[in-house]
Motif scaffolding. Structure first.
Motif, PDB file in Angstrom:
ATOM      1  N   PHE A  88       0.832  -1.208   0.000  1.00 55.53           N
ATOM      2  CA  PHE A  88       0.000   0.000   0.000  1.00 55.53           C
ATOM      3  C   PHE A  88       0.863   1.252   0.000  1.00 55.53           C
ATOM      4  O   PHE A  88       1.961   1.271   0.531  1.00 55.53           O
ATOM      5  CB  PHE A  88      -0.913   0.033   1.232  1.00 55.53           C
ATOM      6  CG  PHE A  88      -1.799  -1.171   1.349  1.00 55.53           C
ATOM      7  CD1 PHE A  88      -1.484  -2.186   2.234  1.00 55.53           C
ATOM      8  CD2 PHE A  88      -2.932  -1.296   0.568  1.00 55.53           C
ATOM      9  CE1 PHE A  88      -2.290  -3.309   2.334  1.00 55.53           C
ATOM     10  CE2 PHE A  88      -3.742  -2.420   0.653  1.00 55.53           C
ATOM     11  CZ  PHE A  88      -3.422  -3.437   1.540  1.00 55.53           C
ATOM     12  N   LEU A  89       0.318   2.314  -0.572  1.00 52.44           N
ATOM     13  CA  LEU A  89       0.984   3.619  -0.517  1.00 52.44           C
ATOM     14  C   LEU A  89       0.229   4.506   0.471  1.00 52.44           C
ATOM     15  O   LEU A  89      -0.992   4.386   0.570  1.00 52.44           O
ATOM     16  CB  LEU A  89       0.974   4.272  -1.903  1.00 52.44           C
ATOM     17  CG  LEU A  89       1.827   3.601  -2.971  1.00 52.44           C
ATOM     18  CD1 LEU A  89       1.652   4.311  -4.309  1.00 52.44           C
ATOM     19  CD2 LEU A  89       3.285   3.597  -2.563  1.00 52.44           C
ATOM     20  N   PRO A  90       0.899   5.397   1.141  1.00 51.95           N
ATOM     21  CA  PRO A  90       2.345   5.599   1.152  1.00 51.95           C
ATOM     22  C   PRO A  90       3.071   4.528   1.972  1.00 51.95           C
ATOM     23  O   PRO A  90       2.530   4.028   2.954  1.00 51.95           O
ATOM     24  CB  PRO A  90       2.492   6.968   1.834  1.00 51.95           C
ATOM     25  CG  PRO A  90       1.272   7.108   2.682  1.00 51.95           C
ATOM     26  CD  PRO A  90       0.184   6.335   2.010  1.00 51.95           C
ATOM     27  N   TYR A  91       4.277   4.175   1.546  1.00 48.90           N
ATOM     28  CA  TYR A  91       5.037   3.170   2.290  1.00 48.90           C
ATOM     29  C   TYR A  91       5.444   3.723   3.652  1.00 48.90           C
ATOM     30  O   TYR A  91       5.808   4.893   3.777  1.00 48.90           O
ATOM     31  CB  TYR A  91       6.305   2.787   1.536  1.00 48.90           C
ATOM     32  CG  TYR A  91       6.064   2.000   0.274  1.00 48.90           C
ATOM     33  CD1 TYR A  91       6.618   2.400  -0.935  1.00 48.90           C
ATOM     34  CD2 TYR A  91       5.278   0.838   0.275  1.00 48.90           C
ATOM     35  CE1 TYR A  91       6.412   1.671  -2.104  1.00 48.90           C
ATOM     36  CE2 TYR A  91       5.067   0.109  -0.883  1.00 48.90           C
ATOM     37  CZ  TYR A  91       5.631   0.530  -2.059  1.00 48.90           C
ATOM     38  OH  TYR A  91       5.425  -0.182  -3.211  1.00 48.90           O
ATOM     39  N   PRO A  92       5.394   2.896   4.682  1.00 50.62           N
ATOM     40  CA  PRO A  92       5.935   3.307   5.974  1.00 50.62           C
ATOM     41  C   PRO A  92       7.441   3.557   5.827  1.00 50.62           C
ATOM     42  O   PRO A  92       8.093   2.932   4.993  1.00 50.62           O
ATOM     43  CB  PRO A  92       5.688   2.095   6.883  1.00 50.62           C
ATOM     44  CG  PRO A  92       4.621   1.308   6.198  1.00 50.62           C
ATOM     45  CD  PRO A  92       4.792   1.554   4.727  1.00 50.62           C
TER      46      PRO A  92
ATOM     47  N   ILE B 167     -10.840 -10.098  -3.141  1.00 50.44           N
ATOM     48  CA  ILE B 167      -9.714  -9.649  -3.966  1.00 50.44           C
ATOM     49  C   ILE B 167      -9.960  -8.217  -4.441  1.00 50.44           C
ATOM     50  O   ILE B 167      -9.080  -7.356  -4.347  1.00 50.44           O
ATOM     51  CB  ILE B 167      -9.492 -10.579  -5.187  1.00 50.44           C
ATOM     52  CG1 ILE B 167      -8.928 -11.918  -4.726  1.00 50.44           C
ATOM     53  CG2 ILE B 167      -8.541  -9.945  -6.198  1.00 50.44           C
ATOM     54  CD1 ILE B 167      -8.826 -12.950  -5.843  1.00 50.44           C
ATOM     55  N   VAL B 168     -11.153  -7.956  -4.938  1.00 48.06           N
ATOM     56  CA  VAL B 168     -11.455  -6.601  -5.412  1.00 48.06           C
ATOM     57  C   VAL B 168     -11.451  -5.624  -4.242  1.00 48.06           C
ATOM     58  O   VAL B 168     -10.962  -4.502  -4.363  1.00 48.06           O
ATOM     59  CB  VAL B 168     -12.803  -6.564  -6.172  1.00 48.06           C
ATOM     60  CG1 VAL B 168     -13.193  -5.133  -6.525  1.00 48.06           C
ATOM     61  CG2 VAL B 168     -12.719  -7.400  -7.439  1.00 48.06           C
ATOM     62  N   GLY B 169     -11.953  -6.051  -3.093  1.00 50.88           N
ATOM     63  CA  GLY B 169     -11.928  -5.186  -1.911  1.00 50.88           C
ATOM     64  C   GLY B 169     -10.511  -4.760  -1.577  1.00 50.88           C
ATOM     65  O   GLY B 169     -10.225  -3.584  -1.331  1.00 50.88           O
ATOM     66  N   TYR B 170      -9.602  -5.716  -1.603  1.00 49.51           N
ATOM     67  CA  TYR B 170      -8.189  -5.437  -1.332  1.00 49.51           C
ATOM     68  C   TYR B 170      -7.642  -4.461  -2.363  1.00 49.51           C
ATOM     69  O   TYR B 170      -6.938  -3.498  -2.038  1.00 49.51           O
ATOM     70  CB  TYR B 170      -7.417  -6.756  -1.356  1.00 49.51           C
ATOM     71  CG  TYR B 170      -5.930  -6.644  -1.164  1.00 49.51           C
ATOM     72  CD1 TYR B 170      -5.057  -6.669  -2.251  1.00 49.51           C
ATOM     73  CD2 TYR B 170      -5.383  -6.531   0.111  1.00 49.51           C
ATOM     74  CE1 TYR B 170      -3.692  -6.583  -2.077  1.00 49.51           C
ATOM     75  CE2 TYR B 170      -4.008  -6.445   0.297  1.00 49.51           C
ATOM     76  CZ  TYR B 170      -3.180  -6.486  -0.804  1.00 49.51           C
ATOM     77  OH  TYR B 170      -1.820  -6.395  -0.635  1.00 49.51           O
ATOM     78  N   GLN B 171      -7.971  -4.684  -3.634  1.00 50.04           N
ATOM     79  CA  GLN B 171      -7.457  -3.824  -4.704  1.00 50.04           C
ATOM     80  C   GLN B 171      -8.029  -2.415  -4.619  1.00 50.04           C
ATOM     81  O   GLN B 171      -7.376  -1.448  -4.999  1.00 50.04           O
ATOM     82  CB  GLN B 171      -7.745  -4.456  -6.058  1.00 50.04           C
ATOM     83  CG  GLN B 171      -6.860  -5.681  -6.285  1.00 50.04           C
ATOM     84  CD  GLN B 171      -7.232  -6.489  -7.504  1.00 50.04           C
ATOM     85  OE1 GLN B 171      -8.091  -6.113  -8.289  1.00 50.04           O
ATOM     86  NE2 GLN B 171      -6.561  -7.626  -7.669  1.00 50.04           N
ATOM     87  N   LEU B 172      -9.253  -2.287  -4.115  1.00 50.87           N
ATOM     88  CA  LEU B 172      -9.832  -0.954  -3.965  1.00 50.87           C
ATOM     89  C   LEU B 172      -9.121  -0.195  -2.847  1.00 50.87           C
ATOM     90  O   LEU B 172      -8.949   1.026  -2.926  1.00 50.87           O
ATOM     91  CB  LEU B 172     -11.342  -1.040  -3.709  1.00 50.87           C
ATOM     92  CG  LEU B 172     -12.154  -1.513  -4.927  1.00 50.87           C
ATOM     93  CD1 LEU B 172     -13.614  -1.755  -4.552  1.00 50.87           C
ATOM     94  CD2 LEU B 172     -12.059  -0.503  -6.067  1.00 50.87           C
ATOM     95  N   ILE B 173      -8.677  -0.899  -1.829  1.00 56.88           N
ATOM     96  CA  ILE B 173      -7.874  -0.251  -0.784  1.00 56.88           C
ATOM     97  C   ILE B 173      -6.545   0.197  -1.386  1.00 56.88           C
ATOM     98  O   ILE B 173      -6.072   1.304  -1.138  1.00 56.88           O
ATOM     99  CB  ILE B 173      -7.624  -1.191   0.411  1.00 56.88           C
ATOM    100  CG1 ILE B 173      -8.946  -1.570   1.071  1.00 56.88           C
ATOM    101  CG2 ILE B 173      -6.700  -0.522   1.428  1.00 56.88           C
ATOM    102  CD1 ILE B 173      -8.814  -2.601   2.172  1.00 56.88           C
ATOM    103  N   GLN B 174      -5.943  -0.647  -2.212  1.00 59.71           N
ATOM    104  CA  GLN B 174      -4.689  -0.261  -2.868  1.00 59.71           C
ATOM    105  C   GLN B 174      -4.890   0.969  -3.743  1.00 59.71           C
ATOM    106  O   GLN B 174      -3.985   1.780  -3.912  1.00 59.71           O
ATOM    107  CB  GLN B 174      -4.156  -1.403  -3.743  1.00 59.71           C
ATOM    108  CG  GLN B 174      -3.631  -2.577  -2.951  1.00 59.71           C
ATOM    109  CD  GLN B 174      -3.054  -3.650  -3.841  1.00 59.71           C
ATOM    110  OE1 GLN B 174      -3.736  -4.146  -4.733  1.00 59.71           O
ATOM    111  NE2 GLN B 174      -1.822  -4.030  -3.595  1.00 59.71           N
ATOM    112  N   ALA B 175      -6.102   1.102  -4.293  1.00 57.97           N
ATOM    113  CA  ALA B 175      -6.405   2.241  -5.164  1.00 57.97           C
ATOM    114  C   ALA B 175      -6.695   3.496  -4.352  1.00 57.97           C
ATOM    115  O   ALA B 175      -6.784   4.584  -4.917  1.00 57.97           O
ATOM    116  CB  ALA B 175      -7.595   1.912  -6.066  1.00 57.97           C
ATOM    117  N   GLY B 176      -6.842   3.346  -3.041  1.00 53.80           N
ATOM    118  CA  GLY B 176      -7.045   4.525  -2.186  1.00 53.80           C
ATOM    119  C   GLY B 176      -8.401   4.621  -1.524  1.00 53.80           C
ATOM    120  O   GLY B 176      -8.697   5.623  -0.873  1.00 53.80           O
ATOM    121  N   ALA B 177      -9.240   3.594  -1.644  1.00 55.95           N
ATOM    122  CA  ALA B 177     -10.569   3.654  -1.032  1.00 55.95           C
ATOM    123  C   ALA B 177     -10.526   3.115   0.387  1.00 55.95           C
ATOM    124  O   ALA B 177      -9.567   2.474   0.801  1.00 55.95           O
ATOM    125  CB  ALA B 177     -11.546   2.826  -1.863  1.00 55.95           C
TER     126      ALA B 177
END
Lengths: 151, 365, 104
Positions: A88-92, B167-177
């Motif tokens: 995840f961003l931002p990296y710690p 999987i999509v839930g995880y990817q949405l967190i990676q996208a900033g949600a």
């Protein structure tokens, strides 16, 4: 190797939290020391030979399920370092303070970032190492920065 | 036969993992292959998949979906496979050619063998407020986040805790949600534990044995109410919970796209574990209609590695049908793919093995 | 909603050139080649049309061009599936009301 020996040891060791029969073998393929094996069918659970494991951590980013962690007890036995996959961003950043979260996402102890490594062969999965009180080593599996209300 | 513009040895409908696997295998063995895909880019679902795949490291495990997609595409092109994009196979004319629509033009293409690799589409869930903007399928959220770089929402509820949902839930967190929660009417998720664990350790709340009663909002969803259910899925009064959301993703299962198979009069069988109505096929991926083969999610919703290998199996069978490879050689190659498929189906979802056997048995009935 | 700038796996998104489009008379920025629906969401627009009978707001649903919930009137032509139609410079996009009319 029994638990006491693990805690006495200077080196880190992997913990494989992979409990379902999924057809998958990158962990056994990546380990340079042959410490991880998958006997028989590719769906069988991976086996860890602790005496061969050096705690190098290559298996952590390689696992598609993010189910592998490295635990290293520090010489004074009061602290431990957990290495976990982080995407995840931002990296710690090194030195950052925060919380060690357990498998249910609950903060169980304070944590401090030791390092975040992102090698090319990690393929965008960073290896985050945090320091926590050693008695939480079997619980902590994620890190959240202090004042981070977001996920 | 109706008039046609050209004939191809093999026409493959769909350039996803099954279609590309089939096309490459057939071309490698000497067939002249045309793949037709309605999308602007090939690869099917692969290009949206930004997570690392399971499977055998010798078969691209640990690689992210879109990397596997790029590899399959290169392989197909290197084998001389022709791929038409933005081209919809609208239907099959009586006695022969398919009708391919490109923009406002329609072209009739005849074939000696047809491989259907049309994939699957998402199911929907209906509750008051489900038509509001902001309520969309998990696949749509994934497409927009991973392909178009648009965050579909900021406070997202995921309905469905299967692999797609988590999987999509995880990817949405990676996208900033922020994932406000994952809801499932069942007490236990059918997704892989490792996928669930990734969300749980981040702190995403799971509302198992819950259902959505209603969603509301003016011009976009603003809130949703959940309620707990008992083992028989009856509502437990007094357990209502309101959550503030701007997006609700529906991850409630996939069903095979069988329109063309039905038009071609292939026989189908209803198998819920494989997604619903599934096209019957034999051990060579051949349907009950002459010279029509099938592979991938259209033959039962499973996953990408299985789609690729089913495609390859169909590709060999088609080459054999065309006389391009001897029966002996074909059997050797096909057995290898059948063994890989068996091994991929041997884990926690082994009921699919039995479902596939049922499908093959139905072919011979 | 928002354009993702940097992504932990995908890095920076490659987007087409910035162009100007008109949505219901308002001049907005979009990126050439991206789906119309993406440009609208990036500009904070979630409602793409209102239904014929009950006037309900509708927007993106399946994202892959098979449900038609995202349709709008584009350059005078109604029922354009905005999730699979790419943005071109100077496109004129209108919230579709019901079945709308062909304006060509």
């Amino acid at each position: 190797m029994n638990n006491k020996a693990l805690e006495d040891s200077e080196k880190g060791h992997a913990v494989l939290e992979c409990y379902e029969e999924i057809p998958c073998d990158p962990c056994s393929e990546i380990c340079p020391f042959g410490a991880i094996t998958i006997p028989g069918l590719i769906t069988n659970l991976p086996q860890l030979n602790l005496s061969l494991c050096t705690g190098c951590g290559r298996c952590v980013p390689a696992c598609p399920g993010q189910a592998i962690f490295i635990i290293k007890y520090l010489p004074d036995k009061r602290k431990a370092r957990i290495s976990l996959p982080y995407e995840f961003l931002p990296y710690p950043t090194t030195g950052q303070k925060g919380w060690g979260l357990n498998r249910n996402g609950h903060a169980v102890c304070r944590a401090r970032v030791i390092s975040l490594i992102l090698n090319k062969d990690y393929n965008h999965t960073a290896l985050l190492s945090i320091e926590i009180p050693s008695r939480f080593a079997k619980e902590v599996r994620f890190f959240r920065r202090s004042n981070d209300d977001n996920q | 036969m109706s008039e046609f513009e050209m004939v191809r040895d093999v026409l493959v409908v769909g350039a996803g993992p099954a279609g590309l696997g089939a096309a490459t295998e057939a071309a490698r063995l000497g067939a002249q292959v045309l793949v037709v895909d309605e999308n602007h880019r090939p690869g099917g679902q692969l290009f949206k998949q930004i997570h690392k795949f399971f499977g055998s490291a010798s078969h691209k495990a640990g690689k992210r979906g879109f990397v596997i997609g790029e590899y399959l595409l290169r392989e197909a092109r290197d084998c001389g496979v022709e791929i038409w994009l933005d081209s919809v196979v609208e239907g099959v004319l009586a006695e022969g050619p398919v009708c391919v629509v490109q923009g406002r033009n329609s072209r009739h293409i005849a074939f000696r063998n047809l491989i259907l690799a049309t994939g699957a589409q998402e199911n929907t869930a209906i509750f008051p407020g489900w038509t509001l903007p902001g309520v969309l399928t998990a696949g749509a959220a994934q497409t927009f986040a991973n392909l178009h770089g648009i965050l579909p929402g900021k406070k997202i509820l995921m309905l469905g805790s299967g692999n797609v949902g988590v999987i999509v839930g995880y990817q949405l967190i990676q996208a900033g949600a922020r994932m406000v929660g994952v809801v499932d009417i069942s007490p236990k998720s059918k997704g892989y534990q490792v996928h669930l664990d990734k969300l749980k350790r981040i702190g995403v709340p799971f509302f198992m044995s819950h259902r959505i009663t209603r969603a509301w909002g003016n011009f976009r969803v603003e809130g949703v109410e959940l309620v707990e259910v008992d083992r028989n899925y009856n509502i437990l009064p007094g357990t209502e919970k309101k959550l503030e959301v701007d997006t609700i993703c529906l991850a409630v299962g996939l069903n095979p796209r069988t329109q063309l198979a039905r038009q071609l009069r292939c026989r189908l069988k209803y198998i819920p574990e494989l997604g619903g109505w599934v096209t019957i096929h034999n051990e060579d991926m051949k349907t009950t209609a002459n010279n029509i083969f099938i592979a991938g999610d259209a033959a039962g919703v499973e996953e990408a590695n299985i789609a690729i290998d089913e495609g390859r199996l169909a590709g060999v069978a088609v080459a054999q049908n065309l006389g391009l490879v001897s029966e002996k050689e074909a059997e050797t190659i096909k057995e290898e793919y059948r063994e890989r498929l068996f091994s991929l189906r041997s884990g926690k979802d082994k009921e699919r093995l039995e479902c596939k056997r049922t499908l093959i048995r139905a072919y011979y009935e | 909603m928002t354009r993702i700038i940097d992504h932990p796996i995908l890095g920076a998104f490659h987007r087409g050139a910035e162009v100007t489009i008109t949505v219901d008379g308002q001049s907005l920025k979009a990126r050439e080649g991206e789906p119309i629906a993406a440009a609208l969401l990036a500009n904070g627009i979630s409602v793409f049309r209102f239904t014929e009978k009950s006037g309900d707001p509708r927007g993106l649903f399946c994202g892959i061009g098979i449900c038609t919930d995202c349709k709008m009137t584009v350059n005078g032509v109604p029922n354009v599936r905005t999730c699979v139609t790419p943005i071109k410079a100077e496109m004129v996009i209108q919230t579709q009301r019901g079945t709308d009319k062909w304006h060509e």
